[in-house]
Write a protein that holds these residues in place. Structure first.
Motif, PDB file in Angstrom:
ATOM      1  N   GLY A 283     -28.021 -39.553   5.111  1.00 22.51           N
ATOM      2  CA  GLY A 283     -27.172 -39.439   3.898  1.00 22.51           C
ATOM      3  C   GLY A 283     -25.546 -39.704   3.941  1.00 22.51           C
ATOM      4  N   ILE A 284     -24.739 -38.986   3.394  1.00 21.77           N
ATOM      5  CA  ILE A 284     -23.091 -39.010   3.610  1.00 21.77           C
ATOM      6  C   ILE A 284     -22.703 -38.843   4.989  1.00 21.77           C
ATOM      7  CG2 ILE A 284     -21.166 -38.189   3.009  1.00 21.77           C
ATOM      8  CD1 ILE A 284     -22.380 -37.532   0.304  1.00 21.77           C
TER       9      ILE A 284
ATOM     10  N   LEU B 141     -19.282 -45.419  10.009  1.00 28.00           N
ATOM     11  CA  LEU B 141     -18.111 -45.891   9.706  1.00 28.00           C
ATOM     12  C   LEU B 141     -17.049 -45.608  10.596  1.00 28.00           C
ATOM     13  CD1 LEU B 141     -16.757 -47.841   7.699  1.00 28.00           C
ATOM     14  CD2 LEU B 141     -16.320 -45.925   6.268  1.00 28.00           C
ATOM     15  N   LEU B 142     -16.991 -44.358  11.104  1.00 28.41           N
ATOM     16  CA  LEU B 142     -15.949 -43.931  11.913  1.00 28.41           C
ATOM     17  C   LEU B 142     -16.243 -44.577  13.453  1.00 28.41           C
ATOM     18  CD1 LEU B 142     -15.847 -39.936  11.538  1.00 28.41           C
ATOM     19  CD2 LEU B 142     -14.090 -41.495  10.979  1.00 28.41           C
ATOM     20  N   ILE B 143     -17.427 -44.784  13.949  1.00 30.47           N
ATOM     21  CA  ILE B 143     -17.769 -45.439  15.109  1.00 30.47           C
ATOM     22  C   ILE B 143     -17.000 -46.801  14.892  1.00 30.47           C
ATOM     23  CG2 ILE B 143     -19.487 -46.534  16.514  1.00 30.47           C
ATOM     24  CD1 ILE B 143     -21.419 -44.150  15.879  1.00 30.47           C
ATOM     25  N   SER B 144     -17.300 -47.574  13.866  1.00 32.93           N
ATOM     26  CA  SER B 144     -16.834 -48.801  13.723  1.00 32.93           C
ATOM     27  C   SER B 144     -15.227 -49.043  13.791  1.00 32.93           C
ATOM     28  CB  SER B 144     -17.307 -49.179  12.207  1.00 32.93           C
ATOM     29  OG  SER B 144     -16.543 -48.889  11.184  1.00 32.93           O
ATOM     30  N   LYS B 145     -14.573 -47.810  13.476  1.00 35.30           N
ATOM     31  CA  LYS B 145     -13.293 -47.608  13.367  1.00 35.30           C
ATOM     32  C   LYS B 145     -12.756 -47.343  15.047  1.00 35.30           C
ATOM     33  CE  LYS B 145     -12.208 -47.079   8.641  1.00 35.30           C
ATOM     34  NZ  LYS B 145     -10.908 -48.198   8.387  1.00 35.30           N
ATOM     35  N   GLY B 146     -13.426 -47.166  15.882  1.00 34.89           N
ATOM     36  CA  GLY B 146     -13.317 -46.994  17.130  1.00 34.89           C
ATOM     37  C   GLY B 146     -13.260 -45.328  17.639  1.00 34.89           C
ATOM     38  N   TRP B 147     -13.745 -44.526  16.838  1.00 27.56           N
ATOM     39  CA  TRP B 147     -13.835 -43.130  17.070  1.00 27.56           C
ATOM     40  C   TRP B 147     -14.958 -42.921  17.659  1.00 27.56           C
ATOM     41  CZ3 TRP B 147     -11.277 -38.786  14.323  1.00 27.56           C
ATOM     42  CH2 TRP B 147     -10.196 -39.007  13.622  1.00 27.56           C
ATOM     43  N   THR B 148     -14.771 -41.632  18.858  1.00 27.15           N
ATOM     44  CA  THR B 148     -15.660 -41.166  19.493  1.00 27.15           C
ATOM     45  C   THR B 148     -16.303 -40.059  18.706  1.00 27.15           C
ATOM     46  OG1 THR B 148     -15.080 -41.878  21.712  1.00 27.15           O
ATOM     47  CG2 THR B 148     -16.398 -39.727  21.677  1.00 27.15           C
TER      48      THR B 148
ATOM     49  N   LEU C  91     -23.900 -42.984  -6.863  1.00 25.87           N
ATOM     50  CA  LEU C  91     -23.106 -43.770  -5.823  1.00 25.87           C
ATOM     51  C   LEU C  91     -23.770 -44.237  -4.651  1.00 25.87           C
ATOM     52  CD1 LEU C  91     -19.912 -41.521  -6.458  1.00 25.87           C
ATOM     53  CD2 LEU C  91     -20.493 -43.413  -7.846  1.00 25.87           C
ATOM     54  N   ASP C  92     -23.599 -45.434  -4.284  1.00 27.37           N
ATOM     55  CA  ASP C  92     -23.980 -46.045  -3.028  1.00 27.37           C
ATOM     56  C   ASP C  92     -23.476 -45.119  -2.057  1.00 27.37           C
ATOM     57  OD1 ASP C  92     -25.149 -48.126  -1.285  1.00 27.37           O
ATOM     58  OD2 ASP C  92     -22.957 -48.265  -0.478  1.00 27.37           O
ATOM     59  N   VAL C  93     -24.263 -44.747  -0.998  1.00 29.75           N
ATOM     60  CA  VAL C  93     -23.648 -44.067  -0.008  1.00 29.75           C
ATOM     61  C   VAL C  93     -22.440 -44.406   1.033  1.00 29.75           C
ATOM     62  CG1 VAL C  93     -25.488 -44.611   1.837  1.00 29.75           C
ATOM     63  CG2 VAL C  93     -24.352 -42.266   1.731  1.00 29.75           C
ATOM     64  N   ASN C  94     -22.688 -45.879   1.132  1.00 25.54           N
ATOM     65  CA  ASN C  94     -21.646 -46.534   2.023  1.00 25.54           C
ATOM     66  C   ASN C  94     -20.364 -46.628   1.278  1.00 25.54           C
ATOM     67  OD1 ASN C  94     -23.338 -47.256   4.586  1.00 25.54           O
ATOM     68  ND2 ASN C  94     -24.280 -48.640   3.033  1.00 25.54           N
ATOM     69  N   PHE C  95     -20.363 -46.762  -0.029  1.00 28.29           N
ATOM     70  CA  PHE C  95     -19.045 -46.772  -0.988  1.00 28.29           C
ATOM     71  C   PHE C  95     -18.592 -45.277  -0.642  1.00 28.29           C
ATOM     72  CE2 PHE C  95     -17.460 -45.229  -5.058  1.00 28.29           C
ATOM     73  CZ  PHE C  95     -16.318 -46.129  -5.214  1.00 28.29           C
TER      74      PHE C  95
ATOM     75  N   ALA D 199     -19.020 -43.014   1.648  1.00 31.32           N
ATOM     76  CA  ALA D 199     -18.194 -43.095   3.067  1.00 31.32           C
ATOM     77  C   ALA D 199     -17.130 -43.622   3.203  1.00 31.32           C
ATOM     78  CB  ALA D 199     -19.266 -43.848   4.053  1.00 31.32           C
ATOM     79  N   LYS D 200     -16.812 -44.875   2.679  1.00 37.17           N
ATOM     80  CA  LYS D 200     -15.626 -45.447   2.711  1.00 37.17           C
ATOM     81  C   LYS D 200     -14.470 -44.687   2.019  1.00 37.17           C
ATOM     82  CE  LYS D 200     -17.366 -50.209   3.040  1.00 37.17           C
ATOM     83  NZ  LYS D 200     -17.450 -51.608   2.235  1.00 37.17           N
TER      84      LYS D 200
END
Length: 246
Positions: A14-15, A22-29, A198-202, A204-205
């Motif tokens: 889920g969320i 999304l955090l991984i795609s932004k460079g987070w560990t 709501l779309d879960v990826n929406f 998350a953003k």
């Protein structure tokens, strides 16, 4: 640039899952926790060196000890996201469902947030973000889901109280975020007829944007903001006489 480190409890679906990716795609560990150990292992294999894992049941007394282990595996914590929660429609007032909801959404959440708050207090030179996924259900008491809506109201009030506590104690390094989505298309609502999912990826953003902007309260999606505004205008004497089926 220093690596940013997030801990997400409730990350296996889920969320929580969408926010992790999304955090991984932004460079987070990211250190992730949940009760589904097989999913945790699979996520770690897909992102070696980026994800640390720990099985945690927030209803257990040992949950915070395991959370500390996860923080150490992750190399620290700058952001804590609490996405662990359950809910039922329960017009028959099945006691097991009501008590299970309170155990997870109230007692479990309090256990984890209490620990995280103190962790950041003990690291005054580190700016700490605490983000909790609550719900618009905390706005009013919903007869179809008594324990669920009550637990979300508790979360809203608890986070507000901790924010004021930061002022009272002059704590400058902690910022608390209350994130309130409506119905989200996740496994929890799969095969349901809930409106306006709501779309879960929406979602998350929107969560990431709220974190980046340090928004203390975020109601996700303009339609739900309108609903919440209208709900708040309804007097209690009228609200309790309304036959609201969700």
């Amino acid at each position: 640039m220093e690596t940013k480190r997030a801990i997400i409890v409730g990350a296996t679906s889920g969320i929580g899952y969408a926010t992790t990716m999304l955090l991984i795609s932004k460079g987070w560990t990211v250190g992730i926790a949940g009760r589904k150990e097989d999913v945790l292992i699979s996520m770690k294999k897909q992102h070696p060196g980026i994800i640390a894992i720990q099985r945690i049941d927030i209803t257990s007394d040992d949950a915070t000890a395991y959370l500390m282990q996860l923080i150490e595996k992750t190399g620290g914590m700058d952001l804590y996201i609490h996405s662990s929660g359950i809910g039922f429609q329960n017009m028959s007032l099945d006691a097991d469902k009501e008590l299970s909801t309170i155990s997870t959404n109230v007692t479990g959440l309090t256990r984890m947030i209490n620990f995280v708050f103190k962790y950041f207090c003990n690291h005054p030179n580190k700016k700490g973000l605490i983000a909790v996924i609550s719900s618009i259900a905390g706005t009013k008491g919903l007869g179809v889901a008594p324990a669920y809506s009550a637990s979300k109201r508790y979360i809203n009030t608890y986070l507000e109280s901790l924010t004021q506590l930061c002022t009272i104690r002059n704590i400058k390094n902690i910022h608390i975020l209350d994130i309130r989505p409506g119905f989200v298309n996740t496994p929890l609502l799969r095969d349901s007829q809930y409106p306006m999912q709501l779309d879960v990826n929406f979602v998350a953003k929107k969560i990431i944007r709220a974190i980046e902007n340090r928004n203390s309260i975020t109601t996700i999606d303009w339609r739900y903001r309108i609903i919440v505004f209208l709900w708040k205008l309804i007097p209690r004497c009228i609200w309790v006489k309304m036959k609201i089926h969700i």
